[in-house]
Write a protein that holds these residues in place. Structure first.
Motif, PDB file in Angstrom:
ATOM      1  N   LEU A  52       0.926  -1.177  -0.100  1.00 12.20           N
ATOM      2  CA  LEU A  52       0.024  -0.080  -0.019  1.00 12.20           C
ATOM      3  C   LEU A  52       0.800   1.203   0.006  1.00 12.20           C
ATOM      4  CD1 LEU A  52      -2.953  -0.874   2.259  1.00 12.20           C
ATOM      5  CD2 LEU A  52      -3.104   0.185   0.122  1.00 12.20           C
ATOM      6  N   ARG A  53       2.196   1.100   0.784  1.00 10.79           N
ATOM      7  CA  ARG A  53       2.937   2.327   0.641  1.00 10.79           C
ATOM      8  C   ARG A  53       3.578   2.609  -0.639  1.00 10.79           C
ATOM      9  NH1 ARG A  53       5.009  -0.099   6.001  1.00 10.79           N
ATOM     10  NH2 ARG A  53       3.852   0.885   7.477  1.00 10.79           N
ATOM     11  N   ARG A  54       3.508   1.686  -1.466  1.00 11.59           N
ATOM     12  CA  ARG A  54       4.214   1.875  -2.829  1.00 11.59           C
ATOM     13  C   ARG A  54       3.195   2.258  -4.101  1.00 11.59           C
ATOM     14  NH1 ARG A  54       7.410   0.495   0.504  1.00 11.59           N
ATOM     15  NH2 ARG A  54       9.513  -0.199   0.408  1.00 11.59           N
ATOM     16  N   VAL A  55       1.914   2.096  -3.604  1.00  8.55           N
ATOM     17  CA  VAL A  55       0.923   2.334  -4.733  1.00  8.55           C
ATOM     18  C   VAL A  55       0.237   3.643  -4.566  1.00  8.55           C
ATOM     19  CG1 VAL A  55      -0.960   1.414  -5.821  1.00  8.55           C
ATOM     20  CG2 VAL A  55       0.678   0.057  -5.326  1.00  8.55           C
ATOM     21  N   PRO A  56       0.200   4.507  -5.485  1.00  8.34           N
ATOM     22  CA  PRO A  56      -0.313   5.785  -5.293  1.00  8.34           C
ATOM     23  C   PRO A  56      -2.166   5.667  -4.898  1.00  8.34           C
ATOM     24  CG  PRO A  56       0.852   5.966  -7.288  1.00  8.34           C
ATOM     25  CD  PRO A  56       1.026   4.558  -6.709  1.00  8.34           C
ATOM     26  N   THR A  58      -4.250   7.271  -6.013  1.00  9.11           N
ATOM     27  CA  THR A  58      -5.267   7.452  -6.933  1.00  9.11           C
ATOM     28  C   THR A  58      -5.323   6.245  -8.065  1.00  9.11           C
ATOM     29  OG1 THR A  58      -3.329   8.356  -8.152  1.00  9.11           O
ATOM     30  CG2 THR A  58      -4.453   9.904  -7.114  1.00  9.11           C
ATOM     31  N   GLN A  59      -4.762   5.152  -7.575  1.00  7.93           N
ATOM     32  CA  GLN A  59      -4.662   4.078  -8.761  1.00  7.93           C
ATOM     33  C   GLN A  59      -5.875   3.031  -7.993  1.00  7.93           C
ATOM     34  OE1 GLN A  59      -1.048   2.441  -9.310  1.00  7.93           O
ATOM     35  NE2 GLN A  59      -0.247   4.359 -10.401  1.00  7.93           N
ATOM     36  N   ALA A  60      -6.390   2.471  -8.879  1.00  8.50           N
ATOM     37  CA  ALA A  60      -7.444   1.158  -8.547  1.00  8.50           C
ATOM     38  C   ALA A  60      -6.551   0.340  -7.740  1.00  8.50           C
ATOM     39  CB  ALA A  60      -8.154   0.712  -9.942  1.00  8.50           C
ATOM     40  N   LEU A  61      -5.450  -0.008  -7.917  1.00  7.80           N
ATOM     41  CA  LEU A  61      -4.830  -1.131  -7.213  1.00  7.80           C
ATOM     42  C   LEU A  61      -4.732  -0.452  -5.813  1.00  7.80           C
ATOM     43  CD1 LEU A  61      -3.208  -3.743  -7.064  1.00  7.80           C
ATOM     44  CD2 LEU A  61      -1.101  -2.343  -7.807  1.00  7.80           C
ATOM     45  N   HIS A  62      -4.563   0.801  -5.527  1.00 14.42           N
ATOM     46  CA  HIS A  62      -4.497   0.943  -4.123  1.00 14.42           C
ATOM     47  C   HIS A  62      -5.769   0.856  -3.475  1.00 14.42           C
ATOM     48  CE1 HIS A  62      -4.049   3.249  -0.499  1.00 14.42           C
ATOM     49  NE2 HIS A  62      -3.093   3.862  -0.900  1.00 14.42           N
ATOM     50  N   GLN A  67      -8.723  -2.651   0.509  1.00 14.91           N
ATOM     51  CA  GLN A  67      -9.931  -3.648   0.790  1.00 14.91           C
ATOM     52  C   GLN A  67      -9.336  -5.001   1.337  1.00 14.91           C
ATOM     53  OE1 GLN A  67     -13.345  -2.908   1.037  1.00 14.91           O
ATOM     54  NE2 GLN A  67     -13.067  -5.184   2.014  1.00 14.91           N
ATOM     55  N   LEU A  68      -8.345  -5.617   0.494  1.00 12.45           N
ATOM     56  CA  LEU A  68      -7.649  -6.606   1.027  1.00 12.45           C
ATOM     57  C   LEU A  68      -7.128  -6.765   2.398  1.00 12.45           C
ATOM     58  CD1 LEU A  68      -6.725  -9.611   0.365  1.00 12.45           C
ATOM     59  CD2 LEU A  68      -4.704  -8.829  -0.819  1.00 12.45           C
ATOM     60  N   LEU A  69      -6.352  -5.697   2.764  1.00  9.55           N
ATOM     61  CA  LEU A  69      -5.931  -5.402   4.036  1.00  9.55           C
ATOM     62  C   LEU A  69      -6.969  -5.651   5.105  1.00  9.55           C
ATOM     63  CD1 LEU A  69      -3.459  -4.918   5.611  1.00  9.55           C
ATOM     64  CD2 LEU A  69      -3.987  -2.542   5.523  1.00  9.55           C
ATOM     65  N   ALA A  70      -8.111  -4.779   4.528  1.00 10.13           N
ATOM     66  CA  ALA A  70      -9.108  -4.958   5.932  1.00 10.13           C
ATOM     67  C   ALA A  70      -9.746  -6.097   5.915  1.00 10.13           C
ATOM     68  CB  ALA A  70     -10.406  -3.958   5.387  1.00 10.13           C
ATOM     69  N   ASP A  71      -9.980  -6.969   4.642  1.00 12.31           N
ATOM     70  CA  ASP A  71     -10.489  -8.349   4.833  1.00 12.31           C
ATOM     71  C   ASP A  71      -9.471  -9.397   5.615  1.00 12.31           C
ATOM     72  OD1 ASP A  71     -12.428  -7.552   3.742  1.00 12.31           O
ATOM     73  OD2 ASP A  71     -12.177  -8.284   1.509  1.00 12.31           O
ATOM     74  N   ALA A 109      11.157   1.618  -5.549  1.00 12.66           N
ATOM     75  CA  ALA A 109       9.710   1.495  -5.963  1.00 12.66           C
ATOM     76  C   ALA A 109       9.456   0.214  -6.513  1.00 12.66           C
ATOM     77  CB  ALA A 109       9.849   2.615  -7.154  1.00 12.66           C
ATOM     78  N   ALA A 110       8.247  -0.301  -6.538  1.00 12.18           N
ATOM     79  CA  ALA A 110       7.580  -1.340  -7.294  1.00 12.18           C
ATOM     80  C   ALA A 110       6.772  -1.156  -8.093  1.00 12.18           C
ATOM     81  CB  ALA A 110       7.200  -2.326  -6.031  1.00 12.18           C
ATOM     82  N   SER A 111       6.616  -1.869  -9.353  1.00  7.47           N
ATOM     83  CA  SER A 111       5.724  -1.478 -10.307  1.00  7.47           C
ATOM     84  C   SER A 111       4.236  -2.100  -9.964  1.00  7.47           C
ATOM     85  CB  SER A 111       6.053  -2.077 -11.470  1.00  7.47           C
ATOM     86  OG  SER A 111       6.184  -3.309 -11.494  1.00  7.47           O
ATOM     87  N   ASN A 112       3.367  -1.599 -10.163  1.00  6.03           N
ATOM     88  CA  ASN A 112       2.067  -2.257 -10.061  1.00  6.03           C
ATOM     89  C   ASN A 112       2.013  -3.800 -10.368  1.00  6.03           C
ATOM     90  OD1 ASN A 112       1.157   0.249  -9.177  1.00  6.03           O
ATOM     91  ND2 ASN A 112      -0.628   0.513 -10.922  1.00  6.03           N
ATOM     92  N   GLN A 113       2.707  -4.174 -11.527  1.00  4.65           N
ATOM     93  CA  GLN A 113       2.801  -5.367 -11.772  1.00  4.65           C
ATOM     94  C   GLN A 113       3.595  -6.456 -10.865  1.00  4.65           C
ATOM     95  OE1 GLN A 113       4.718  -6.108 -15.628  1.00  4.65           O
ATOM     96  NE2 GLN A 113       4.520  -8.512 -15.433  1.00  4.65           N
ATOM     97  N   GLU A 114       4.740  -5.850 -10.390  1.00  5.05           N
ATOM     98  CA  GLU A 114       5.293  -6.519  -9.134  1.00  5.05           C
ATOM     99  C   GLU A 114       4.537  -6.614  -7.959  1.00  5.05           C
ATOM    100  OE1 GLU A 114       8.766  -8.170  -7.588  1.00  5.05           O
ATOM    101  OE2 GLU A 114       8.236  -8.014  -9.321  1.00  5.05           O
ATOM    102  N   VAL A 115       3.715  -5.632  -7.564  1.00 10.67           N
ATOM    103  CA  VAL A 115       3.112  -5.756  -6.422  1.00 10.67           C
ATOM    104  C   VAL A 115       1.833  -6.599  -6.811  1.00 10.67           C
ATOM    105  CG1 VAL A 115       1.273  -4.184  -5.129  1.00 10.67           C
ATOM    106  CG2 VAL A 115       3.345  -3.055  -5.578  1.00 10.67           C
ATOM    107  N   ARG A 116       1.409  -6.531  -7.526  1.00  7.29           N
ATOM    108  CA  ARG A 116       0.222  -7.840  -7.985  1.00  7.29           C
ATOM    109  C   ARG A 116       0.902  -8.973  -8.010  1.00  7.29           C
ATOM    110  NH1 ARG A 116      -1.810  -4.243 -12.098  1.00  7.29           N
ATOM    111  NH2 ARG A 116      -0.717  -5.533 -13.620  1.00  7.29           N
ATOM    112  N   ARG A 117       2.024  -9.398  -8.289  1.00 12.62           N
ATOM    113  CA  ARG A 117       2.751 -10.741  -8.353  1.00 12.62           C
ATOM    114  C   ARG A 117       2.961 -10.943  -7.004  1.00 12.62           C
ATOM    115  NH1 ARG A 117       7.347 -12.643  -7.141  1.00 12.62           N
ATOM    116  NH2 ARG A 117       8.278 -10.620  -6.815  1.00 12.62           N
TER     117      ARG A 117
END
Length: 163
Positions: A52-56, A58-62, A67-71, A109-117
């Motif tokens: 979460l600290r790596r993804v802005p 404003t992005q849908a991934l954030h 939501q995943l963290l809350a779950d 920094a981590a790309s969104n792709q790396e975060v998703r992986r």
């Protein structure tokens, strides 16, 4: 003349299994299996917080990670409650979140792709632990709690792949 008696006299031994494949025994410890899932949830919480600290914001991934963290937090509480219902102290045999370090160092920094992986790998491990734990549970309440977590994981995996 009296004969010495032996409790094993005349009792055949176990059949020989020479050449027979033997599968490893199941753990058959529902509480240990449940705690393994809880431990994996705690690890996932740590990495998702880092992600979460790596993804802005404003992005849908954030939003999905939020939501995943809350779950994950809800699931951790749900699983800890199941442990309590089984009369087990969930943190007695595992490291607390404070003494754990995230599996992924998250340098720079981590790309969104790396975060998703990375998050996807956590969800995969969690799914594997859940499947094993479900196979070892006898109580309906515990099975229902694990099934709820499993459904949530599937929903988050779909959401991450759709981003």
């Amino acid at each position: 003349m009296a004969q010495a008696s032996s409790p094993t006299a005349g009792v055949p031994g176990p059949p020989s299994r020479t050449g027979t494949g033997v599968s490893p025994p199941r753990r058959e410890d529902p509480a240990a299996a449940l705690n393994q899932v809880l431990s994996e949830v705690i690890d996932a919480i740590l990495d998702v917080r880092q992600a979460l600290r790596r993804v802005p914001e404003t992005q849908a991934l954030h939003n999905e990670l939020d939501q995943l963290l809350a779950d994950l937090r809800t699931w951790a509480q749900l699983l800890a409650d199941q442990d309590q219902a089984l009369g087990v102290s969930p943190l007695a045999s595992m490291a607390t979140a404070a003494s754990r370090t995230p599996r992924n160092p998250w340098h720079g920094a981590a790309s969104n792709q790396e975060v998703r992986r990375i998050v996807g790998e956590h969800l995969d491990r969690l799914e594997h632990q859940l499947s094993a734990a479900l196979a070892e549970q006898y109580g309906d309440q515990t099975r229902a709690a694990l099934a709820e977590v499993q459904q949530g994981i599937l929903a988050h995996r779909r959401a991450l792949s759709d981003l």
